[in-house]
Design a protein around this motif. Structure first.
Motif, PDB file in Angstrom:
ATOM      1  N   PHE A  84       9.920  -8.044  -6.516  1.00  0.00           N
ATOM      2  CA  PHE A  84       9.793  -8.583  -5.161  1.00  0.00           C
ATOM      3  C   PHE A  84       8.344  -8.933  -4.842  1.00  0.00           C
ATOM      4  O   PHE A  84       8.045 -10.048  -4.379  1.00  0.00           O
ATOM      5  CB  PHE A  84      10.331  -7.567  -4.147  1.00  0.00           C
ATOM      6  CG  PHE A  84      10.121  -7.975  -2.706  1.00  0.00           C
ATOM      7  CD1 PHE A  84      11.005  -8.852  -2.093  1.00  0.00           C
ATOM      8  CD2 PHE A  84       9.044  -7.481  -1.979  1.00  0.00           C
ATOM      9  CE1 PHE A  84      10.813  -9.233  -0.769  1.00  0.00           C
ATOM     10  CE2 PHE A  84       8.851  -7.859  -0.659  1.00  0.00           C
ATOM     11  CZ  PHE A  84       9.734  -8.728  -0.055  1.00  0.00           C
ATOM     12  N   PHE A  85       7.436  -8.001  -5.080  1.00  0.00           N
ATOM     13  CA  PHE A  85       6.048  -8.232  -4.697  1.00  0.00           C
ATOM     14  C   PHE A  85       5.347  -9.212  -5.638  1.00  0.00           C
ATOM     15  O   PHE A  85       4.384  -9.872  -5.226  1.00  0.00           O
ATOM     16  CB  PHE A  85       5.298  -6.905  -4.632  1.00  0.00           C
ATOM     17  CG  PHE A  85       5.696  -6.054  -3.463  1.00  0.00           C
ATOM     18  CD1 PHE A  85       5.334  -6.421  -2.168  1.00  0.00           C
ATOM     19  CD2 PHE A  85       6.457  -4.908  -3.628  1.00  0.00           C
ATOM     20  CE1 PHE A  85       5.713  -5.653  -1.078  1.00  0.00           C
ATOM     21  CE2 PHE A  85       6.839  -4.140  -2.550  1.00  0.00           C
ATOM     22  CZ  PHE A  85       6.472  -4.510  -1.262  1.00  0.00           C
ATOM     23  N   SER A  86       5.805  -9.328  -6.880  1.00  0.00           N
ATOM     24  CA  SER A  86       5.219 -10.343  -7.760  1.00  0.00           C
ATOM     25  C   SER A  86       5.630 -11.744  -7.299  1.00  0.00           C
ATOM     26  O   SER A  86       4.840 -12.693  -7.399  1.00  0.00           O
ATOM     27  CB  SER A  86       5.657 -10.113  -9.206  1.00  0.00           C
ATOM     28  OG  SER A  86       7.061 -10.265  -9.363  1.00  0.00           O
ATOM     29  N   ALA A 129       6.259 -12.503  -4.103  1.00  0.00           N
ATOM     30  CA  ALA A 129       5.445 -12.729  -2.907  1.00  0.00           C
ATOM     31  C   ALA A 129       4.004 -13.068  -3.288  1.00  0.00           C
ATOM     32  O   ALA A 129       3.383 -13.950  -2.670  1.00  0.00           O
ATOM     33  CB  ALA A 129       5.480 -11.492  -2.014  1.00  0.00           C
ATOM     34  N   ALA A 130       3.474 -12.397  -4.310  1.00  0.00           N
ATOM     35  CA  ALA A 130       2.104 -12.683  -4.761  1.00  0.00           C
ATOM     36  C   ALA A 130       1.998 -14.085  -5.344  1.00  0.00           C
ATOM     37  O   ALA A 130       0.969 -14.761  -5.186  1.00  0.00           O
ATOM     38  CB  ALA A 130       1.676 -11.647  -5.799  1.00  0.00           C
ATOM     39  N   ALA A 131       3.049 -14.553  -6.010  1.00  0.00           N
ATOM     40  CA  ALA A 131       3.042 -15.904  -6.559  1.00  0.00           C
ATOM     41  C   ALA A 131       3.015 -16.944  -5.439  1.00  0.00           C
ATOM     42  O   ALA A 131       2.290 -17.950  -5.526  1.00  0.00           O
ATOM     43  CB  ALA A 131       4.262 -16.114  -7.442  1.00  0.00           C
ATOM     44  N   VAL A 132       3.779 -16.708  -4.380  1.00  0.00           N
ATOM     45  CA  VAL A 132       3.763 -17.617  -3.229  1.00  0.00           C
ATOM     46  C   VAL A 132       2.372 -17.627  -2.589  1.00  0.00           C
ATOM     47  O   VAL A 132       1.839 -18.691  -2.245  1.00  0.00           O
ATOM     48  CB  VAL A 132       4.828 -17.205  -2.199  1.00  0.00           C
ATOM     49  CG1 VAL A 132       4.766 -18.116  -0.972  1.00  0.00           C
ATOM     50  CG2 VAL A 132       6.217 -17.247  -2.817  1.00  0.00           C
ATOM     51  N   PHE A 133       1.773 -16.448  -2.452  1.00  0.00           N
ATOM     52  CA  PHE A 133       0.432 -16.357  -1.874  1.00  0.00           C
ATOM     53  C   PHE A 133      -0.588 -17.081  -2.750  1.00  0.00           C
ATOM     54  O   PHE A 133      -1.477 -17.777  -2.236  1.00  0.00           O
ATOM     55  CB  PHE A 133       0.033 -14.888  -1.712  1.00  0.00           C
ATOM     56  CG  PHE A 133      -1.364 -14.697  -1.202  1.00  0.00           C
ATOM     57  CD1 PHE A 133      -1.660 -14.852   0.142  1.00  0.00           C
ATOM     58  CD2 PHE A 133      -2.396 -14.362  -2.073  1.00  0.00           C
ATOM     59  CE1 PHE A 133      -2.954 -14.683   0.610  1.00  0.00           C
ATOM     60  CE2 PHE A 133      -3.685 -14.197  -1.616  1.00  0.00           C
ATOM     61  CZ  PHE A 133      -3.965 -14.350  -0.268  1.00  0.00           C
ATOM     62  N   CYS A 166       7.903  -3.746   3.697  1.00  0.00           N
ATOM     63  CA  CYS A 166       8.895  -2.680   3.471  1.00  0.00           C
ATOM     64  C   CYS A 166      10.314  -3.172   3.732  1.00  0.00           C
ATOM     65  O   CYS A 166      11.238  -2.897   2.952  1.00  0.00           O
ATOM     66  CB  CYS A 166       8.581  -1.484   4.366  1.00  0.00           C
ATOM     67  SG  CYS A 166       7.025  -0.646   3.963  1.00  0.00           S
ATOM     68  N   GLY A 167      10.496  -3.908   4.840  1.00  0.00           N
ATOM     69  CA  GLY A 167      11.821  -4.421   5.156  1.00  0.00           C
ATOM     70  C   GLY A 167      12.322  -5.397   4.107  1.00  0.00           C
ATOM     71  O   GLY A 167      13.490  -5.342   3.695  1.00  0.00           O
ATOM     72  N   GLY A 168      11.458  -6.294   3.669  1.00  0.00           N
ATOM     73  CA  GLY A 168      11.849  -7.255   2.649  1.00  0.00           C
ATOM     74  C   GLY A 168      12.216  -6.584   1.339  1.00  0.00           C
ATOM     75  O   GLY A 168      13.216  -6.935   0.706  1.00  0.00           O
ATOM     76  N   TYR A 169      11.413  -5.597   0.945  1.00  0.00           N
ATOM     77  CA  TYR A 169      11.703  -4.891  -0.312  1.00  0.00           C
ATOM     78  C   TYR A 169      13.010  -4.109  -0.238  1.00  0.00           C
ATOM     79  O   TYR A 169      13.816  -4.130  -1.175  1.00  0.00           O
ATOM     80  CB  TYR A 169      10.554  -3.956  -0.663  1.00  0.00           C
ATOM     81  CG  TYR A 169      10.945  -2.916  -1.684  1.00  0.00           C
ATOM     82  CD1 TYR A 169      11.263  -3.290  -2.995  1.00  0.00           C
ATOM     83  CD2 TYR A 169      11.048  -1.569  -1.337  1.00  0.00           C
ATOM     84  CE1 TYR A 169      11.654  -2.346  -3.928  1.00  0.00           C
ATOM     85  CE2 TYR A 169      11.436  -0.628  -2.268  1.00  0.00           C
ATOM     86  CZ  TYR A 169      11.744  -1.023  -3.559  1.00  0.00           C
ATOM     87  OH  TYR A 169      12.138  -0.090  -4.481  1.00  0.00           O
ATOM     88  N   LEU A 170      13.241  -3.407   0.882  1.00  0.00           N
ATOM     89  CA  LEU A 170      14.469  -2.612   1.015  1.00  0.00           C
ATOM     90  C   LEU A 170      15.713  -3.499   0.958  1.00  0.00           C
ATOM     91  O   LEU A 170      16.710  -3.161   0.308  1.00  0.00           O
ATOM     92  CB  LEU A 170      14.437  -1.823   2.318  1.00  0.00           C
ATOM     93  CG  LEU A 170      13.438  -0.660   2.365  1.00  0.00           C
ATOM     94  CD1 LEU A 170      13.432  -0.033   3.762  1.00  0.00           C
ATOM     95  CD2 LEU A 170      13.767   0.385   1.318  1.00  0.00           C
ATOM     96  N   LEU A 171      15.665  -4.647   1.649  1.00  0.00           N
ATOM     97  CA  LEU A 171      16.807  -5.558   1.611  1.00  0.00           C
ATOM     98  C   LEU A 171      16.985  -6.168   0.220  1.00  0.00           C
ATOM     99  O   LEU A 171      18.107  -6.345  -0.252  1.00  0.00           O
ATOM    100  CB  LEU A 171      16.621  -6.666   2.654  1.00  0.00           C
ATOM    101  CG  LEU A 171      16.677  -6.209   4.109  1.00  0.00           C
ATOM    102  CD1 LEU A 171      16.376  -7.388   5.041  1.00  0.00           C
ATOM    103  CD2 LEU A 171      18.058  -5.630   4.447  1.00  0.00           C
ATOM    104  N   PHE A 172      15.887  -6.483  -0.433  1.00  0.00           N
ATOM    105  CA  PHE A 172      15.947  -7.048  -1.786  1.00  0.00           C
ATOM    106  C   PHE A 172      16.511  -6.031  -2.771  1.00  0.00           C
ATOM    107  O   PHE A 172      17.287  -6.382  -3.671  1.00  0.00           O
ATOM    108  CB  PHE A 172      14.547  -7.485  -2.212  1.00  0.00           C
ATOM    109  CG  PHE A 172      14.475  -8.085  -3.595  1.00  0.00           C
ATOM    110  CD1 PHE A 172      14.870  -9.396  -3.806  1.00  0.00           C
ATOM    111  CD2 PHE A 172      14.008  -7.344  -4.663  1.00  0.00           C
ATOM    112  CE1 PHE A 172      14.814  -9.959  -5.076  1.00  0.00           C
ATOM    113  CE2 PHE A 172      13.954  -7.898  -5.929  1.00  0.00           C
ATOM    114  CZ  PHE A 172      14.351  -9.199  -6.141  1.00  0.00           C
TER     115      PHE A 172
END
Length: 250
Positions: free
Chosen positions: A107-109, A111-115, A239-245
């Motif tokens: 998930f965070f990778s 998001a980091a790619a979009v950033f 946190c919300g995005g990760y939990l839903l993912f």
């Protein structure tokens, strides 16, 4: 960390393969050049009363609202929907889940790619605008403050990207997700514009984060509350995005 970096590079590769981001970046660069030419032509029509330094000085600062409120949010929406909703729609996300990487890092990778994509686009637009200003005789006035402003504005941009990543976990279908992201973003911008009392409470009201640091100096406690508010939004969205993912099935 090695797994995170490997997956981050993989997500960036997916975005690089999509030609639309390159096309939109070219269009954004042309808009920057056109804004400078418009000022030069308008000055020429009026008799050239002003010097090029006066007309074009601080061109990047003048273009920052376009960068931060229109172009980069559009790139963030498309990239987030491609990496989340788009992959779920065509079931290619299963291939990512089969890799030896946890859902949190995945998930965070993403998001980091979009950033990273948005930061790269901002850097290119800054360089194009600066070169246009210098070539057309505007000098280098405002170049350094504009560079600092771009760096500061990456902070609220990251929060906005986390918000779009969260929205991508709420609905199915890439088209519906894009529409929802656009409607919510425009709605928040409209509320902040026409209801200033609520603008300071919305994270979209801080997209031009540099205004709080460059120029007008606010009291420390006021700055601290705004930093805490933005950090809180980022934490909730992450946190919300990760939990839903994590709870969603491929």
């Amino acid at each position: 960390m090695a797994q995170f970096m490997a997956n981050w590079k993989n997500e960036l590769f997916k975005l690089r393969r999509r030609k639309k981001y390159f096309v939109f970046l070219i269009l954004g660069s042309l808009i920057c050049v056109a804004s400078a030419l418009r000022l030069v032509i308008a000055n020429y029509i009026t008799g050239g009363a002003l010097s090029p330094e006066t007309v074009l000085g601080g061109l990047t600062n003048a273009n920052l609202p376009f960068f931060l409120l229109v172009f980069l949010p559009l790139m963030a929406i498309m990239a987030a929907c491609d990496l989340f909703a788009g992959e779920r729609a065509d079931h290619t996300i299963r291939f990512s889940l089969m890799r030896p990487v946890g859902k949190g890092k995945l998930f965070f990778s993403k998001a980091a790619a979009v950033f990273t994509l948005c930061a790269f686009d901002l850097a290119v637009l800054y360089l194009v605008t600066t070169l246009t200003q210098v070539i057309l005789g505007g000098g280098t006035r405002g170049v350094a403050p504009s560079f600092l402003a771009c760096l500061l504005d990456l902070i609220p941009l990251a929060v906005l990207i986390l918000f779009f990543c969260l929205v991508n976990q709420l609905v199915k279908g890439s088209s519906l997700t894009v529409l929802l992201c656009v409607v919510l973003y425009v709605g928040f911008i409209a509320v902040g514009t026409y209801l200033p009392a609520f603008g300071g409470l919305l994270f979209t009201g801080y997209l031009r984060w540099h205004n709080l640091w460059i120029g007008v100096t606010l009291p420390f406690l006021s700055m601290l509350s705004r930093i805490g508010l933005l950090a809180g939004y980022g934490l909730v969205f992450a946190c919300g995005g990760y939990l839903l993912f994590d709870r969603k099935e491929a």
